[in-house]
Motif scaffolding. Structure first.
Motif, PDB file in Angstrom:
ATOM      1  N   LEU A   1       0.904  -1.244  -0.116  1.00  0.00           N
ATOM      2  CA  LEU A   1      -0.019  -0.061  -0.112  1.00  0.00           C
ATOM      3  C   LEU A   1       0.758   1.229   0.020  1.00  0.00           C
ATOM      4  CD1 LEU A   1      -2.754  -0.796   2.519  1.00  0.00           C
ATOM      5  CD2 LEU A   1      -3.093  -0.270   0.177  1.00  0.00           C
ATOM      6  N   PRO A   2       0.382   2.259  -0.558  1.00  0.00           N
ATOM      7  CA  PRO A   2       1.078   3.688  -0.365  1.00  0.00           C
ATOM      8  C   PRO A   2       1.165   3.972   1.111  1.00  0.00           C
ATOM      9  CG  PRO A   2      -0.832   3.912  -1.969  1.00  0.00           C
ATOM     10  CD  PRO A   2      -0.705   2.815  -1.417  1.00  0.00           C
ATOM     11  N   LEU A   3       2.250   4.479   1.537  1.00  0.00           N
ATOM     12  CA  LEU A   3       2.571   4.809   2.814  1.00  0.00           C
ATOM     13  C   LEU A   3       1.701   5.924   3.390  1.00  0.00           C
ATOM     14  CD1 LEU A   3       6.532   5.010   2.826  1.00  0.00           C
ATOM     15  CD2 LEU A   3       5.246   3.230   3.877  1.00  0.00           C
ATOM     16  N   PRO A   4       1.463   6.109   4.570  1.00  0.00           N
ATOM     17  CA  PRO A   4       0.451   7.211   4.903  1.00  0.00           C
ATOM     18  C   PRO A   4       1.042   8.518   4.933  1.00  0.00           C
ATOM     19  CG  PRO A   4       1.071   5.844   6.796  1.00  0.00           C
ATOM     20  CD  PRO A   4       1.708   5.277   5.453  1.00  0.00           C
ATOM     21  N   SER A   5       0.171   9.262   4.561  1.00  0.00           N
ATOM     22  CA  SER A   5       0.626  10.770   4.339  1.00  0.00           C
ATOM     23  C   SER A   5       0.970  11.601   5.685  1.00  0.00           C
ATOM     24  CB  SER A   5      -0.280  11.578   3.252  1.00  0.00           C
ATOM     25  OG  SER A   5      -1.545  11.651   4.119  1.00  0.00           O
ATOM     26  N   VAL A   6       1.545  12.469   5.564  1.00  0.00           N
ATOM     27  CA  VAL A   6       1.218  13.377   6.701  1.00  0.00           C
ATOM     28  C   VAL A   6       0.128  13.733   7.305  1.00  0.00           C
ATOM     29  CG1 VAL A   6       2.221  15.652   7.714  1.00  0.00           C
ATOM     30  CG2 VAL A   6       3.706  14.515   6.288  1.00  0.00           C
TER      31      VAL A   6
ATOM     32  N   HIS B   1      12.036  18.606  11.261  1.00  0.00           N
ATOM     33  CA  HIS B   1      11.996  19.267  12.615  1.00  0.00           C
ATOM     34  C   HIS B   1      11.273  18.697  13.722  1.00  0.00           C
ATOM     35  CE1 HIS B   1      13.709  22.538   9.788  1.00  0.00           C
ATOM     36  NE2 HIS B   1      12.783  22.457   9.185  1.00  0.00           N
ATOM     37  N   VAL B   2      11.064  17.455  13.582  1.00  0.00           N
ATOM     38  CA  VAL B   2      10.324  16.646  14.262  1.00  0.00           C
ATOM     39  C   VAL B   2      10.653  16.574  15.729  1.00  0.00           C
ATOM     40  CG1 VAL B   2      11.685  14.502  14.413  1.00  0.00           C
ATOM     41  CG2 VAL B   2       9.512  14.268  14.890  1.00  0.00           C
ATOM     42  N   LYS B   3      11.766  16.972  16.121  1.00  0.00           N
ATOM     43  CA  LYS B   3      12.176  17.243  17.483  1.00  0.00           C
ATOM     44  C   LYS B   3      11.702  18.546  18.182  1.00  0.00           C
ATOM     45  CE  LYS B   3      16.503  14.855  17.702  1.00  0.00           C
ATOM     46  NZ  LYS B   3      17.998  14.972  18.276  1.00  0.00           N
ATOM     47  N   GLU B   4      11.516  19.648  17.275  1.00  0.00           N
ATOM     48  CA  GLU B   4      10.785  20.880  17.430  1.00  0.00           C
ATOM     49  C   GLU B   4       9.287  20.627  18.073  1.00  0.00           C
ATOM     50  OE1 GLU B   4       9.010  24.747  15.271  1.00  0.00           O
ATOM     51  OE2 GLU B   4      10.923  23.865  14.586  1.00  0.00           O
ATOM     52  N   TYR B   5       8.641  19.899  16.873  1.00  0.00           N
ATOM     53  CA  TYR B   5       7.165  19.851  17.360  1.00  0.00           C
ATOM     54  C   TYR B   5       6.916  18.803  18.461  1.00  0.00           C
ATOM     55  CZ  TYR B   5       6.568  22.080  12.772  1.00  0.00           C
ATOM     56  OH  TYR B   5       6.380  22.880  11.746  1.00  0.00           O
ATOM     57  N   ARG B   6       7.914  17.574  18.625  1.00  0.00           N
ATOM     58  CA  ARG B   6       7.666  16.680  19.654  1.00  0.00           C
ATOM     59  C   ARG B   6       7.754  17.870  20.975  1.00  0.00           C
ATOM     60  NH1 ARG B   6      10.361  13.671  23.266  1.00  0.00           N
ATOM     61  NH2 ARG B   6       9.366  11.646  23.912  1.00  0.00           N
ATOM     62  N   THR B   7       8.717  18.428  21.184  1.00  0.00           N
ATOM     63  CA  THR B   7       9.016  19.231  22.453  1.00  0.00           C
ATOM     64  C   THR B   7       7.905  20.176  22.637  1.00  0.00           C
ATOM     65  OG1 THR B   7      11.390  19.275  21.709  1.00  0.00           O
ATOM     66  CG2 THR B   7      10.616  20.921  23.233  1.00  0.00           C
ATOM     67  N   ARG B   8       7.170  20.646  21.767  1.00  0.00           N
ATOM     68  CA  ARG B   8       6.160  21.250  22.125  1.00  0.00           C
ATOM     69  C   ARG B   8       4.757  20.598  22.268  1.00  0.00           C
ATOM     70  NH1 ARG B   8       5.278  24.830  16.630  1.00  0.00           N
ATOM     71  NH2 ARG B   8       3.170  25.396  17.936  1.00  0.00           N
TER      72      ARG B   8
ATOM     73  N   GLY C   1       1.118  17.016   1.830  1.00  0.00           N
ATOM     74  CA  GLY C   1       1.246  16.491   0.454  1.00  0.00           C
ATOM     75  C   GLY C   1       2.586  15.616   0.786  1.00  0.00           C
ATOM     76  N   ILE C   2       3.375  15.508   1.831  1.00  0.00           N
ATOM     77  CA  ILE C   2       4.565  14.977   2.067  1.00  0.00           C
ATOM     78  C   ILE C   2       4.328  13.548   2.550  1.00  0.00           C
ATOM     79  CG2 ILE C   2       6.564  14.802   3.503  1.00  0.00           C
ATOM     80  CD1 ILE C   2       6.705  17.647   3.483  1.00  0.00           C
ATOM     81  N   VAL C   3       4.778  12.400   1.772  1.00  0.00           N
ATOM     82  CA  VAL C   3       4.827  11.096   2.202  1.00  0.00           C
ATOM     83  C   VAL C   3       6.055  10.921   3.089  1.00  0.00           C
ATOM     84  CG1 VAL C   3       4.365   8.852   1.744  1.00  0.00           C
ATOM     85  CG2 VAL C   3       2.848  10.585   0.355  1.00  0.00           C
TER      86      VAL C   3
ATOM     87  N   GLY D   1      10.214  10.747  11.106  1.00  0.00           N
ATOM     88  CA  GLY D   1      10.822  11.133  10.035  1.00  0.00           C
ATOM     89  C   GLY D   1      10.418  12.335   9.341  1.00  0.00           C
ATOM     90  N   LEU D   2       9.560  13.196  10.191  1.00  0.00           N
ATOM     91  CA  LEU D   2       8.918  14.613   9.696  1.00  0.00           C
ATOM     92  C   LEU D   2      10.163  15.493   9.918  1.00  0.00           C
ATOM     93  CD1 LEU D   2       6.093  16.046   9.274  1.00  0.00           C
ATOM     94  CD2 LEU D   2       6.403  16.538  11.642  1.00  0.00           C
TER      95      LEU D   2
END
Length: 346
Positions: free
Chosen positions: A251-256, A296-303, A326-328, A293-294
């Motif tokens: 299957l296509p990978l889940p999108s953001v 700047h994931v650390k920035e968002y996770r910290t928040r 739109g990012i996969v 894999g996102l």
């Protein structure tokens, strides 16, 4: 079809493992949405249930959406196990599962979980006590043995079947291995191929891709597989495996967007079940897995791990969704960090 007593499951069912501090109703909800066929509660102490311990009682909660559903208990005392099975009966799940696999010290030191692998006679007595005390089908989850010198799963399987269990899930490691090294499925296959065994045999350990699920299905002949750590932050693993088994295609990978919305559903269900304070707090362990894999994931996770209300969580998730539409993201099968691992996944 695969049948556990009166419970009918599809061919080669996918089971969600009972993981302590992970497999709660909110997590199970998103896994069920994505194709898990049979799920279990977090493991529940028989002594805790008898003492009416709040945390143990809360683990009995489940919804009709989750059926077929099993409640897993553990303990080292026959009377306590029998009484706890009677308590489980009152909430009417579809089956009772016995944990003879948990390797963590606090469980093993009480003569429960994987400790029982050192005394097969005791395991048989405990299982028989549960079978006699409940009207529900009884299943067992266990490991290959205590250590490399005592891999007794073939004897265990026969004797547990003889006292009435209706299915057996085998984790392909010994207690001594904990979660290290590669799971050995050859002994799981030996149990499945034993002509005396007529109950379903499910394999567990290291299934983290659709390709591996198909390979292990063909190579070892098990009736289905149980998936634990690979589903944390990635409930799509169930639908991906099913699609691959049916079509041979990925299957296509889940999108953001999909990742954000499943994360949001999980967070809302967590608050709905536990209240805002505890629901937000316990959700924190999941964010980095959903957003792996996102950029700047650390920035968002910290928040995300510092906010204290659901509207704040929603606001950050909306921001992520808008920014990365739109990012996969690539599928990343990498080990979980210590703070993301379940306290016990057998």
């Amino acid at each position: 079809m695969v049948q556990i007593a009166n419970i009918l499951l599809p061919d080669f069912p996918l089971l969600l493992a009972p993981m302590e501090d992970v497999s709660d109703p909110p997590f199970r909800f998103v896994c069920k949405q994505n194709g898990a066929d049979l799920m279990y509660s977090e493991f529940i102490s028989s002594e805790g249930l008898i003492r009416d311990a709040i945390k143990s009682r809360q683990k009995l909660d489940f919804t009709e959406f989750e059926r077929p559903f099993g409640i897993q208990i553990f303990g080292g005392d026959e009377e306590a196990m029998a009484l706890s099975a009677k308590i489980v009966d009152t909430v009417q799940p579809d089956l009772v599962d016995i944990n003879f696999g948990c390797p963590v010290k606090k469980v093993v030191s009480k003569g429960a979980g994987a400790a029982v692998l050192k005394d097969v006679d005791a395991m048989v007595r405990l299982t028989a006590a549960v079978v006699k005390s409940t009207s529900l089908p009884v299943t067992v989850k266990t490991r290959l043995g205590w250590d490399d010198s005592s891999k007794n799963i073939e004897e265990v399987a026969e004797r547990l079947q003889d006292v009435g269990i209706k299915a057996l899930t085998i984790h392909g490691r010994t207690r001594a291995q904990l979660y290290k090294g590669e799971a050995d499925w050859s002994l799981i296959a030996a149990v499945k191929n034993n002509p005396r065994i007529h109950i379903p045999i499910f394999g567990n350990g290291d299934i983290d891709t659709p390709q591996k699920a198909l390979d292990y299905k063909n190579r070892y002949g098990v009736d289905g597989v149980m998936i634990g750590r690979a589903a944390i932050g990635y409930p799509w693993i169930f639908r991906e495996i099913k699609h691959y088994l049916q079509t041979g295609n990925m299957l296509p990978l889940p999108s953001v967007e999909e990742r954000v919305e499943i994360c949001r559903t999980h967070a809302h269900k967590s608050v709905e079940w536990k209240g805002e304070v505890l629901g937000i707090l316990e959700m924190r362990r999941h964010y980095s897995n959903y957003l792996k894999g996102l950029p700047h994931v650390k920035e968002y996770r910290t928040r995300l791990v510092t906010v204290k209300s659901l509207p704040e969580v929603d606001g950050i998730l909306n921001e992520i969704k808008e920014k990365f539409t739109g990012i996969v993201l690539e599928r990343q099968v990498i080990p979980l960090s210590e703070d993301q691992l379940p306290a016990c996944a057998c």
